[in-house]
Design a protein around this motif. Structure first.
Motif, PDB file in Angstrom:
ATOM      1  N   GLU A  15       0.858  -1.176   0.000  1.00 15.60           N
ATOM      2  CA  GLU A  15       0.000   0.000   0.000  1.00 15.60           C
ATOM      3  C   GLU A  15       0.898   1.231   0.000  1.00 15.60           C
ATOM      4  N   ILE A  16       0.925   1.939  -1.126  1.00 14.44           N
ATOM      5  CA  ILE A  16       1.828   3.081  -1.290  1.00 14.44           C
ATOM      6  C   ILE A  16       1.262   4.339  -0.653  1.00 14.44           C
ATOM      7  N   MET A  17      -0.034   4.533  -0.786  1.00 17.12           N
ATOM      8  CA  MET A  17      -0.674   5.727  -0.235  1.00 17.12           C
ATOM      9  C   MET A  17      -2.105   5.410   0.144  1.00 17.12           C
ATOM     10  N   SER A  18      -2.566   5.981   1.247  1.00 18.88           N
ATOM     11  CA  SER A  18      -3.947   5.858   1.662  1.00 18.88           C
ATOM     12  C   SER A  18      -4.479   7.251   1.960  1.00 18.88           C
ATOM     13  N   ILE A  19      -5.680   7.524   1.473  1.00 14.56           N
ATOM     14  CA  ILE A  19      -6.261   8.855   1.640  1.00 14.56           C
ATOM     15  C   ILE A  19      -7.772   8.712   1.776  1.00 14.56           C
ATOM     16  N   GLN A  20      -8.383   9.594   2.528  1.00 15.51           N
ATOM     17  CA  GLN A  20      -9.826   9.537   2.746  1.00 15.51           C
ATOM     18  C   GLN A  20     -10.578  10.257   1.635  1.00 15.51           C
ATOM     19  N   LYS A  21     -10.036  10.193   0.460  1.00 14.67           N
ATOM     20  CA  LYS A  21     -10.691  10.800  -0.698  1.00 14.67           C
ATOM     21  C   LYS A  21     -10.435   9.934  -1.915  1.00 14.67           C
ATOM     22  N   MET A  22     -11.290  10.085  -2.899  1.00 19.77           N
ATOM     23  CA  MET A  22     -11.250   9.248  -4.094  1.00 19.77           C
ATOM     24  C   MET A  22      -9.937   9.374  -4.870  1.00 19.77           C
ATOM     25  N   LEU A  23      -9.386   8.222  -5.341  1.00 16.09           N
ATOM     26  CA  LEU A  23      -8.230   8.186  -6.218  1.00 16.09           C
ATOM     27  C   LEU A  23      -8.659   7.653  -7.575  1.00 16.09           C
ATOM     28  N   CYS A  24      -8.026   8.167  -8.635  1.00 17.64           N
ATOM     29  CA  CYS A  24      -8.513   7.867  -9.984  1.00 17.64           C
ATOM     30  C   CYS A  24      -7.418   7.262 -10.871  1.00 17.64           C
ATOM     31  N   GLY A  25      -7.267   7.810 -12.111  1.00 16.50           N
ATOM     32  CA  GLY A  25      -6.397   7.229 -13.117  1.00 16.50           C
ATOM     33  C   GLY A  25      -4.926   7.208 -12.755  1.00 16.50           C
ATOM     34  N   ILE A  26      -4.174   6.236 -13.331  1.00 17.78           N
ATOM     35  CA  ILE A  26      -2.759   6.029 -13.034  1.00 17.78           C
ATOM     36  C   ILE A  26      -1.943   6.060 -14.324  1.00 17.78           C
ATOM     37  N   LEU A  27      -0.712   6.553 -14.210  1.00 16.82           N
ATOM     38  CA  LEU A  27       0.244   6.567 -15.326  1.00 16.82           C
ATOM     39  C   LEU A  27       1.637   6.247 -14.802  1.00 16.82           C
ATOM     40  N   GLU A  28       2.387   5.408 -15.540  1.00 16.54           N
ATOM     41  CA  GLU A  28       3.814   5.307 -15.301  1.00 16.54           C
ATOM     42  C   GLU A  28       4.509   6.173 -16.335  1.00 16.54           C
ATOM     43  N   ALA A  29       5.227   7.203 -15.887  1.00 16.42           N
ATOM     44  CA  ALA A  29       5.932   8.108 -16.801  1.00 16.42           C
ATOM     45  C   ALA A  29       7.205   7.445 -17.317  1.00 16.42           C
ATOM     46  N   ASN A  30       7.822   8.070 -18.307  1.00 20.23           N
ATOM     47  CA  ASN A  30       9.039   7.529 -18.911  1.00 20.23           C
ATOM     48  C   ASN A  30      10.165   7.336 -17.900  1.00 20.23           C
ATOM     49  N   ASP A  31      10.198   8.174 -16.869  1.00 18.06           N
ATOM     50  CA  ASP A  31      11.258   8.072 -15.863  1.00 18.06           C
ATOM     51  C   ASP A  31      10.943   7.058 -14.769  1.00 18.06           C
ATOM     52  N   GLY A  32       9.827   6.336 -14.916  1.00 16.26           N
ATOM     53  CA  GLY A  32       9.453   5.324 -13.935  1.00 16.26           C
ATOM     54  C   GLY A  32       8.599   5.826 -12.794  1.00 16.26           C
ATOM     55  N   SER A  33       8.380   7.134 -12.707  1.00 18.74           N
ATOM     56  CA  SER A  33       7.524   7.669 -11.646  1.00 18.74           C
ATOM     57  C   SER A  33       6.068   7.318 -11.928  1.00 18.74           C
ATOM     58  N   ILE A  34       5.284   7.215 -10.862  1.00 25.11           N
ATOM     59  CA  ILE A  34       3.867   6.892 -10.961  1.00 25.11           C
ATOM     60  C   ILE A  34       3.052   8.141 -10.670  1.00 25.11           C
ATOM     61  N   TRP A  35       2.220   8.515 -11.623  1.00 25.22           N
ATOM     62  CA  TRP A  35       1.311   9.643 -11.456  1.00 25.22           C
ATOM     63  C   TRP A  35      -0.099   9.099 -11.254  1.00 25.22           C
ATOM     64  N   PHE A  36      -0.879   9.761 -10.402  1.00 26.28           N
ATOM     65  CA  PHE A  36      -2.251   9.316 -10.203  1.00 26.28           C
ATOM     66  C   PHE A  36      -3.136  10.496  -9.824  1.00 26.28           C
ATOM     67  N   GLY A  37      -4.356  10.435 -10.302  1.00 29.25           N
ATOM     68  CA  GLY A  37      -5.322  11.492 -10.042  1.00 29.25           C
ATOM     69  C   GLY A  37      -6.107  11.233  -8.774  1.00 29.25           C
ATOM     70  N   SER A  38      -6.735  12.289  -8.284  1.00 34.13           N
ATOM     71  CA  SER A  38      -7.536  12.183  -7.064  1.00 34.13           C
ATOM     72  C   SER A  38      -8.722  13.130  -7.149  1.00 34.13           C
ATOM     73  N   LEU A  39      -9.522  13.104  -6.113  1.00 35.07           N
ATOM     74  CA  LEU A  39     -10.659  14.013  -6.036  1.00 35.07           C
ATOM     75  C   LEU A  39     -10.203  15.461  -5.983  1.00 35.07           C
TER      76      LEU A  39
END
Length: 349
Positions: A304-328
């Protein structure tokens, strides 16, 4: 109809839109991009439904009421500031370099870097509420709408609805697998299309999968998706259970009973998901990583990388290996050690 233990996206909106079954030539409806784009060092504060990356490495962010933003590593440029207030949901760069922006209230826009072309039901789109944009290997652009699936060949639209065999007209997500089969995650039964026939896919108990929002194909060609199954009916009440599922081409395996809103596979073969810990969607939402070394075990190792009391949405792995993700409330980046929140804490972009 009532639901008990339903995993549902909290901001799902029911749209009353007409579904037009026709193939229509799309006239050019260009909107000049003379107004300068809005630029900020801060990311959006509104809901970010999807995150993608363009061929230059820029991060593309679909913020519900914040516009389509492009992040170049230093600042966020709002590419849609001249379009006025729109409810954007998804973004895609096609193989020609055009950017496609979907909205849930005004159809889709195609941006060639100089001007916008606007497509709605007038041009043949199945509905003006568009939840997803996808390009298949043949170069067709698919739109998942609340009125069916629309395929655009560069000149005209062809629409697929329940009249053509589609299981449900509310399309959340589209995926083409390595064999050319198209998978449709819908608000009803999920199905796949082999170019001729739509088939509802079911588990070993004969139960169909409902309300699929996240779906991906891994390196082995296995399909991963989040869905609910109907366990019982009591009058007008459906008893359903949520879960993350894995399909190896022969059988469907339920990995857990958590809700799943988005799924990707990273370059190392790990599976990443966002979703609610509680199947009813209330409470904590998590960004989770399923380890590639145990991925095909009955119980894959999960962090479990992150937990939040709000909605999490779409995910992307960028070219540099970082993970981007949307939220409420905005977009996040995880670099393997640190999670960065790009919001302006003062609430202004």
């Amino acid at each position: 109809m009532k639901y008990i233990q339903v995993y549902a996206l909290l901001l799902t909106v029911v749209f009353n839109t007409s579904c037009k079954q026709r193939q229509t030539n799309a006239p050019k409806d260009n909107i000049s991009a003379e107004t300068k784009d809005s630029i900020s060092i801060y990311g959006p504060n509104s809901m970010v439904r999807n995150v993608k990356q363009d061929r230059k490495g820029n991060i593309l962010i679909a913020a519900s009421f914040g516009g389509i933003l492009r992040y170049d590593g230093k600042s966020f440029t709002n590419l849609t500031s001249k379009l006025g207030s729109r409810r954007f949901w998804d973004v895609l760069e096609d193989r020609k370099g055009n950017l496609w922006f979907s909205s849930t209230d005004s159809g889709v826009y195609c941006y060639n870097g100089k001007s916008f072309q606007h497509f709605t039901t007038r041009e043949g789109l199945a509905s003006n509420a568009v939840m997803s944009v996808y390009e298949d290997r043949a170069g067709f652009i698919w739109f998942g709408t609340t009125g069916g699936a629309s395929r655009y060949d560069g000149k005209s639209f062809r629409n697929f609805t329940t009249k053509q065999g589609l299981s449900n007209n509310g399309i959340n997500v589209i995926l083409e697998d390595k064999n050319g089969k198209l998978w449709f995650g819908t608000r009803g039964n999920a199905c796949f299309y082999d170019g001729k026939t739509f088939t509802v896919f079911k588990n070993k108990d004969g139960k169909a999968f409902h309300n699929v929002w996240g779906i991906t194909e891994d390196k082995k060609g296995h399909i991963w998706f989040g869905a609910t199954t109907i366990e019982d009916r009591k009058g007008d009440t459906l008893i359903v259970k949520a879960g993350l599922w894995h399909y190896d081409g022969r059988a469907f395996t339920k990995i857990n009973q958590k809700g799943t809103s988005a799924i990707i596979e990273d370059k190392k073969g790990n599976i990443w998901t966002t979703g609610a810990v509680n199947p009813n969607g209330v409470g904590a939402w998590t960004l989770s990583r399923y380890d590639q070394n145990s991925l095909y075990n009955k119980k894959p190792a999960v962090a479990e990388i992150m937990s939040i009391q709000k909605m999490l949405c779409g995910i992307l792995e960028a070219n540099d290996g970082s993970i981007w993700f949307g939220s409420l409330n905005g977009v996040y980046r995880y670099d393997g050690k640190t999670i960065t929140d790009f919001k302006n804490k003062g609430g202004q972009n």
